[in-house]
Design an enzyme around this catalytic site. Structure first.
Site, PDB file in Angstrom:
ATOM      1  N   ARG A  86       1.302 -23.934   3.045  1.00 37.79           N
ATOM      2  CA  ARG A  86       0.675 -23.722   1.748  1.00 37.79           C
ATOM      3  C   ARG A  86      -0.626 -22.938   1.923  1.00 37.79           C
ATOM      4  NH1 ARG A  86      -1.435 -27.757   0.194  1.00 37.79           N
ATOM      5  NH2 ARG A  86      -0.848 -29.237   1.805  1.00 37.79           N
ATOM      6  N   TYR A 229       7.478 -19.683   1.198  1.00 41.09           N
ATOM      7  CA  TYR A 229       7.417 -20.959   1.905  1.00 41.09           C
ATOM      8  C   TYR A 229       7.258 -22.183   0.990  1.00 41.09           C
ATOM      9  CZ  TYR A 229       6.651 -24.266   5.527  1.00 41.09           C
ATOM     10  OH  TYR A 229       6.815 -25.339   6.353  1.00 41.09           O
ATOM     11  N   GLY A 230       8.023 -23.195   1.260  1.00 42.99           N
ATOM     12  CA  GLY A 230       7.925 -24.542   0.681  1.00 42.99           C
ATOM     13  C   GLY A 230       6.999 -24.704  -0.505  1.00 42.99           C
ATOM     14  N   LYS A 238       5.049 -28.984  -5.426  1.00 48.57           N
ATOM     15  CA  LYS A 238       3.608 -29.228  -5.579  1.00 48.57           C
ATOM     16  C   LYS A 238       3.067 -28.645  -6.883  1.00 48.57           C
ATOM     17  CE  LYS A 238       3.887 -31.147  -1.719  1.00 48.57           C
ATOM     18  NZ  LYS A 238       3.356 -32.390  -1.186  1.00 48.57           N
ATOM     19  N   HIS A 258       0.946 -37.900  -5.121  1.00 44.05           N
ATOM     20  CA  HIS A 258       1.467 -37.466  -3.812  1.00 44.05           C
ATOM     21  C   HIS A 258       1.805 -38.730  -3.011  1.00 44.05           C
ATOM     22  CE1 HIS A 258       0.650 -34.731  -0.043  1.00 44.05           C
ATOM     23  NE2 HIS A 258       1.919 -34.711  -0.376  1.00 44.05           N
ATOM     24  N   SER A 280      -0.965 -34.519   3.353  1.00 41.88           N
ATOM     25  CA  SER A 280       0.161 -33.789   3.934  1.00 41.88           C
ATOM     26  C   SER A 280       0.220 -34.007   5.445  1.00 41.88           C
ATOM     27  CB  SER A 280       0.015 -32.301   3.634  1.00 41.88           C
ATOM     28  OG  SER A 280      -0.018 -32.106   2.241  1.00 41.88           O
ATOM     29  N   CYS A 282       0.751 -36.709   7.129  1.00 38.87           N
ATOM     30  CA  CYS A 282       0.058 -37.919   7.588  1.00 38.87           C
ATOM     31  C   CYS A 282       0.945 -39.158   7.505  1.00 38.87           C
ATOM     32  CB  CYS A 282      -1.233 -38.121   6.815  1.00 38.87           C
ATOM     33  SG  CYS A 282      -2.482 -36.910   7.261  1.00 38.87           S
ATOM     34  N   GLY A 283       2.253 -38.985   7.404  1.00 35.93           N
ATOM     35  CA  GLY A 283       3.131 -40.129   7.602  1.00 35.93           C
ATOM     36  C   GLY A 283       3.899 -40.659   6.404  1.00 35.93           C
ATOM     37  N   ASN A 286       7.692 -40.692   7.254  1.00 38.11           N
ATOM     38  CA  ASN A 286       7.934 -41.725   8.259  1.00 38.11           C
ATOM     39  C   ASN A 286       7.900 -43.127   7.670  1.00 38.11           C
ATOM     40  OD1 ASN A 286       8.030 -40.837  11.360  1.00 38.11           O
ATOM     41  ND2 ASN A 286       7.005 -39.293  10.127  1.00 38.11           N
ATOM     42  N   ASP A 305       7.590 -38.108  -0.975  1.00 33.72           N
ATOM     43  CA  ASP A 305       6.474 -37.169  -1.164  1.00 33.72           C
ATOM     44  C   ASP A 305       5.792 -37.260  -2.521  1.00 33.72           C
ATOM     45  OD1 ASP A 305       4.984 -35.005   0.140  1.00 33.72           O
ATOM     46  OD2 ASP A 305       5.813 -33.711  -1.419  1.00 33.72           O
ATOM     47  N   ARG A 397       9.880 -27.429   9.114  1.00 30.86           N
ATOM     48  CA  ARG A 397      10.366 -28.430   8.147  1.00 30.86           C
ATOM     49  C   ARG A 397      11.885 -28.461   8.063  1.00 30.86           C
ATOM     50  NH1 ARG A 397       6.285 -31.179   4.644  1.00 30.86           N
ATOM     51  NH2 ARG A 397       4.344 -30.383   5.493  1.00 30.86           N
ATOM     52  N   ARG A 426      -5.710 -39.820   8.108  1.00 36.98           N
ATOM     53  CA  ARG A 426      -5.656 -39.715   9.554  1.00 36.98           C
ATOM     54  C   ARG A 426      -7.093 -39.808  10.040  1.00 36.98           C
ATOM     55  NH1 ARG A 426      -1.846 -36.993  13.081  1.00 36.98           N
ATOM     56  NH2 ARG A 426      -0.311 -36.766  11.433  1.00 36.98           N
ATOM     57  N   PHE A 520       4.590 -46.145  13.288  1.00 36.58           N
ATOM     58  CA  PHE A 520       6.019 -45.992  12.977  1.00 36.58           C
ATOM     59  C   PHE A 520       6.640 -47.342  12.579  1.00 36.58           C
ATOM     60  CE2 PHE A 520       4.714 -42.511  15.801  1.00 36.58           C
ATOM     61  CZ  PHE A 520       5.001 -41.443  14.978  1.00 36.58           C
ATOM     62  N   ASN A 523       4.614 -50.364  11.772  1.00 34.39           N
ATOM     63  CA  ASN A 523       3.842 -50.450  10.525  1.00 34.39           C
ATOM     64  C   ASN A 523       4.431 -51.509   9.594  1.00 34.39           C
ATOM     65  OD1 ASN A 523       2.107 -48.469  11.457  1.00 34.39           O
ATOM     66  ND2 ASN A 523       3.274 -46.796  10.525  1.00 34.39           N
TER      67      ASN A 523
HETATM   68  N1  LIG Z   1       0.654 -41.968  15.553  1.00 31.82           N
HETATM   69  C1  LIG Z   1       1.404 -41.993  14.447  1.00 31.82           C
HETATM   70  N2  LIG Z   1       1.908 -40.813  13.973  1.00 31.82           N
HETATM   71  C2  LIG Z   1       2.648 -40.867  12.846  1.00 31.82           C
HETATM   72  C3  LIG Z   1       2.919 -42.094  12.172  1.00 31.82           C
HETATM   73  N3  LIG Z   1       3.688 -41.822  11.088  1.00 31.82           N
HETATM   74  C4  LIG Z   1       3.877 -40.477  11.089  1.00 31.82           C
HETATM   75  N4  LIG Z   1       3.265 -39.897  12.158  1.00 31.82           N
HETATM   76  C5  LIG Z   1       3.305 -38.444  12.499  1.00 31.82           C
HETATM   77  O1  LIG Z   1       2.703 -37.698  11.461  1.00 31.82           O
HETATM   78  C6  LIG Z   1       3.368 -36.436  11.286  1.00 31.82           C
HETATM   79  C7  LIG Z   1       3.698 -36.171   9.843  1.00 31.82           C
HETATM   80  O2  LIG Z   1       4.367 -37.238   9.282  1.00 31.82           O
HETATM   81  P1  LIG Z   1       5.229 -37.148   7.941  1.00 31.82           P
HETATM   82  O3  LIG Z   1       5.763 -38.521   7.692  1.00 31.82           O
HETATM   83  O4  LIG Z   1       6.236 -36.083   8.050  1.00 31.82           O
HETATM   84  O5  LIG Z   1       4.135 -36.675   6.881  1.00 31.82           O
HETATM   85  P2  LIG Z   1       4.171 -36.567   5.273  1.00 31.82           P
HETATM   86  O6  LIG Z   1       3.011 -37.371   4.800  1.00 31.82           O
HETATM   87  O7  LIG Z   1       5.508 -36.930   4.761  1.00 31.82           O
HETATM   88  O8  LIG Z   1       3.856 -35.014   5.052  1.00 31.82           O
HETATM   89  P3  LIG Z   1       4.093 -33.928   3.875  1.00 31.82           P
HETATM   90  O9  LIG Z   1       5.560 -33.675   3.792  1.00 31.82           O
HETATM   91  O10 LIG Z   1       3.331 -32.748   4.424  1.00 31.82           O
HETATM   92  O11 LIG Z   1       3.483 -34.380   2.599  1.00 31.82           O
HETATM   93  C8  LIG Z   1       4.603 -36.473  12.183  1.00 31.82           C
HETATM   94  O12 LIG Z   1       4.377 -35.683  13.320  1.00 31.82           O
HETATM   95  C9  LIG Z   1       4.745 -37.924  12.544  1.00 31.82           C
HETATM   96  O13 LIG Z   1       5.346 -38.091  13.790  1.00 31.82           O
HETATM   97  C10 LIG Z   1       2.373 -43.314  12.711  1.00 31.82           C
HETATM   98  O14 LIG Z   1       2.564 -44.420  12.199  1.00 31.82           O
HETATM   99  N5  LIG Z   1       1.626 -43.197  13.845  1.00 31.82           N
HETATM  100  O1  LIG Z   2       4.290 -28.584  -0.047  1.00 36.33           O
HETATM  101  C1  LIG Z   2       4.608 -28.379   1.126  1.00 36.33           C
HETATM  102  O2  LIG Z   2       4.690 -27.237   1.627  1.00 36.33           O
HETATM  103  C2  LIG Z   2       4.969 -29.540   1.973  1.00 36.33           C
HETATM  104  C3  LIG Z   2       4.300 -30.801   1.627  1.00 36.33           C
HETATM  105  O3  LIG Z   2       4.907 -31.797   1.282  1.00 36.33           O
HETATM  106  C4  LIG Z   2       2.830 -30.846   1.693  1.00 36.33           C
HETATM  107  O4  LIG Z   2       2.200 -29.880   2.144  1.00 36.33           O
HETATM  108  O5  LIG Z   2       2.267 -31.893   1.318  1.00 36.33           O
HETATM  109 MN   LIG Z   3       3.523 -33.486   0.637  1.00 34.53          MN
END
Ligand SMILES: Nc1nc2c(ncn2[C@@H]2O[C@H](COP(=O)(O)OP(=O)(O)OP(=O)(O)O)[C@@H](O)[C@H]2O)c(=O)[nH]1
Ligand SMILES: O=C([O-])CC(=O)C(=O)O
Ligand SMILES: [Mn+2]
Length: 620
Positions: A86, A229-230, A238, A258, A280, A282-283, A286, A305, A397, A426, A520, A523
């Protein structure tokens, strides 16, 4: 100058005559007159359409077909090096009044911006096909759903929108019946014909060095130029589901966030619904796919998301996931950390900017502990483990339908009442693993003060700490301080039925620089404590910044976390927190008198408790 023909306020004043369908057709014709595509295709979201577009993209060299034995129905796209995330620096909020955009958005005068965009979009689709993509966020006709139409000259965008939204004829029927829709226009900004009319050759990832991501909140309109891009180009995501929807939500009394959404079931078979906002990368994905490591608990996925929240007739805060797919971060996604995501992308997935293996499959850092001996990296170059660069782009992605997620809740497409809301970021220091807000007002304060180390999801310096209130800094479509007041108003209406609010941080590090918490699946142990608090089954320890667990209430059985590291995870250092309070005050100051007065009360009482704690520490 083209504007959204169907915005309710304009219809009321009869600005644009004609039936809903006539207005849609006229808008499409206007955009075509401006952008001058070679032809226009109305998308129906059918499997046949997606097969046709996929074949075309492969033939044009814009998608690489992956080995069907290893990754059936899946493709790889490689973007150009200047189009990987973005672009917040090129994202604009064009509200009539500058103060309505607020200091965290880049404001531009809407009249001036429209004139500028008229120039930018003129002829921008020459030599290309213009696709008209009618989509619904939320199930078509659902109570919290919204409609939109995206005009785009990118077939990759059409395919991605087909995975991320409900797309097609049912949406057109709703539009024809008079349901309002958000008008969105996207162009790669890479026309194939010049003024002489001669056709030039296309490239694998057309885009433009100059980019515009423009929101017109009052007329519910989005114009995006120069990126494929996305978050820049899938305008339902978004731009609409957060930036425009947050403005609709302000006007109509709901919330566009979000946030991920999960359903959690306890060993006693009680179900809970939890929403969590993390910035974004930050997990969210996951946590949305978490596999509990403690017995008796299950987590089901609802969304990863975006969440739309609205008070229901039962007085509680209800949520839906407006999306129909995942656009998830690849790096770090592996069988040990997120086996559910690995399973979800086994087939029928579009990968963007990951690496290609010699046998035609994909790879990224973290998918397996060891990298293959040879790869084609995200730039298309040969790669070996000694190359010294990441094989997959850090913001690479996967795009995939949510229906492929093995932990998808059966009722994931419905709305349900929330029990808890989590805010996180984070943070290597200061912020404990989990803190409960004292009440809604304190929870809104915690959300408003979230800061996080920057990730690769947006252009900028990775790792630098920035304030990201509610994880909405790049996505709030109006003045952030007004948004906080709106959250407080929603809380007033919810009263005692409001979900409980918590702050979490999986990313705190010890003195040796390693994560203190395994994260992970583990949590789930934090979720357990949170839901026990929701149930009122256990007491908590009051600290100056909220309430934290008694250490015995956090199940760490089987974990390799020493008592000392556990204490570090929950340490609240009064001096560091007083410094955080100063930074918070500075951060709030830029919003002037629009900051809710409640925040000053919370800041005052937090500082008071921190001073007392410091005094007690000194004496002890
Ligand atoms: N150390 C650690 N890293 C984590 C944890 N959860 C997620 N991550 C890492 O954080 C990164 C992003 O995690 P996502 O879950 O894809 O992030 P998101 O918040 O869905 O991101 P957007 O799609 O950008 O909004 C990855 O590389 C994960 O491996 C956790 O509990 N501990
Ligand atoms: O919007 C995007 O490109 C991907 C996303 O989820 C973010 O950045 O939070
Ligand atoms: Mn996002």
């Amino acid at each position: 100058m083209i504007t959204n023909p169907n915005h309710p306020a304009r219809l009321e004043h009869n600005v644009v005559p004609g039936s809903p369908r006539v207005r849609l057709d006229a808008w499409v014709a206007d955009v075509a007159r401006l952008t001058q595509p070679d032809d226009i295709v109305w998308c129906d979201g059918s499997a046949e359409e997606s097969r046709r577009l996929t074949r075309q993209l492969v033939a044009e060299g814009k998608l690489v077909e992956l080995n069907p034995d290893l990754r059936p129905g899946s493709y790889l796209a490689r973007t150009s090096a200047n189009d990987v995330a973005r672009v917040e620096g090129r994202t604009f909020t064009c509200s009539v009044d500058e103060d309505d955009a607020g200091p965290t958005n880049q404001w531009r005068d809407p009249v001036e911006m429209r004139a500028e965009l008229d120039g930018v979009f003129a002829g921008s689709m020459r030599g290309r096909t213009m696709y008209v993509v009618p989509f619904s966020l939320g199930p078509v006709g659902g109570p919290l759903s919204q409609l939109g139409v995206e005009i785009t000259d990118s077939a990759y965008v059409v395919l991605s929108m087909g995975l991320m939204t409900r797309l097609g004829d049912r949406v057109l029927r709703e539009i024809n019946a008079g349901t309002p829709w958000v008008a969105t226009v996207h162009s790669l900004g890479h026309p194939l014909r010049g003024d002489d009319g001669a056709l030039q050759e296309d490239v694998a990832w057309p885009s433009n060095d100059t980019k515009y991501i423009v929101q017109f909140p009052e007329t519910r309109e989005i114009w995006s130029y120069g990126s494929g891009y996305g978050g820049n180009a899938l305008l339902a995501k978004k731009c609409f589901a957060l930036r425009i929807a947050s403005v609709m939500a302000r006007d109509e009394g709901w919330l566009a966030e979000h946030m991920l959404l999960i359903k959690v079931t306890s060993p006693e078979n009680h179900t809970f619904h939890v929403a969590a906002a993390f910035p974004s990368a930050c997990g969210k994905t996951n946590l949305a796919m978490l596999q509990p490591t403690i017995p008796g608990w299950t987590v089901e996925t609802i969304g990863d998301d975006i969440a739309w929240l609205k008070q229901g007739s039962d007085g509680r805060l209800h949520a839906i996931n407006p999306e129909a797919g995942f656009f998830g971060v690849a790096p770090g996604t592996g069988t040990l950390t997120n086996p559910i995501a690995v399973e979800t992308v086994r087939a029928n997935t579009i990968f963007t900017n990951v690496a290609l293996t010699d046998d035609g499959d994909v790879w990224w850092e973290g998918l397996t502990p060891e990298a293959p001996a040879h790869l084609i990296d995200w730039t298309g170059a040969d790669w070996t483990p000694s190359s010294g660069t990441p094989a997959a782009h850090p913001n690479s992605r996967f795009t995939v339908s949510i229906d492929q997620c093995p932990t998808l809740a059966e009722d994931a497409h419905e709305s349900f009442p929330l029990d808890a809301i989590l805010f996180g970021g984070r943070r290597a220091t200061n912020v404990p693993l989990v803190v409960q807000a004292r009440d809604w007002k304190h929870g809104v304060f915690l959300g408003a003060t979230i800061s996080s180390e920057q990730t690769a999801a947006a252009e900028g310096s990775v790792g630098s700490l920035r304030r990201d209130p509610f994880a909405m800094l790049p996505f709030c479509g109006y003045n952030m301080a007004d948004y906080w007041s709106h959250w407080l108003d929603v809380g007033d209406r919810l009263g005692s039925r409001a979900p409980k609010i918590f702050q979490v941080n999986w990313f705190r590090k010890g003195d040796d620089g390693s994560y203190l918490w395994p994260g992970f699946g583990d949590n789930s142990r934090v979720l357990e404590w949170i839901l026990r608090r929701v149930e009122n089954r256990i007491p908590a320890v009051r600290v100056p910044i909220g309430e934290v667990p008694r250490l015995r209430d956090l199940d760490v059985s089987g974990l390799d976390v020493t008592r000392d590291r556990l204490e570090q995870l929950f340490d609240v250092d009064p001096d560091s927190w007083l410094a955080e309070c100063d930074l918070t005050e500075e951060f709030f100051a830029q919003f002037g008198d629009r900051v809710p007065p409640e925040f000053a009360d919370v800041l005052r009482s937090t500082r008071y408790s921190l001073h007392s704690a410091r005094f007690v520490e000194k004496v002890a």
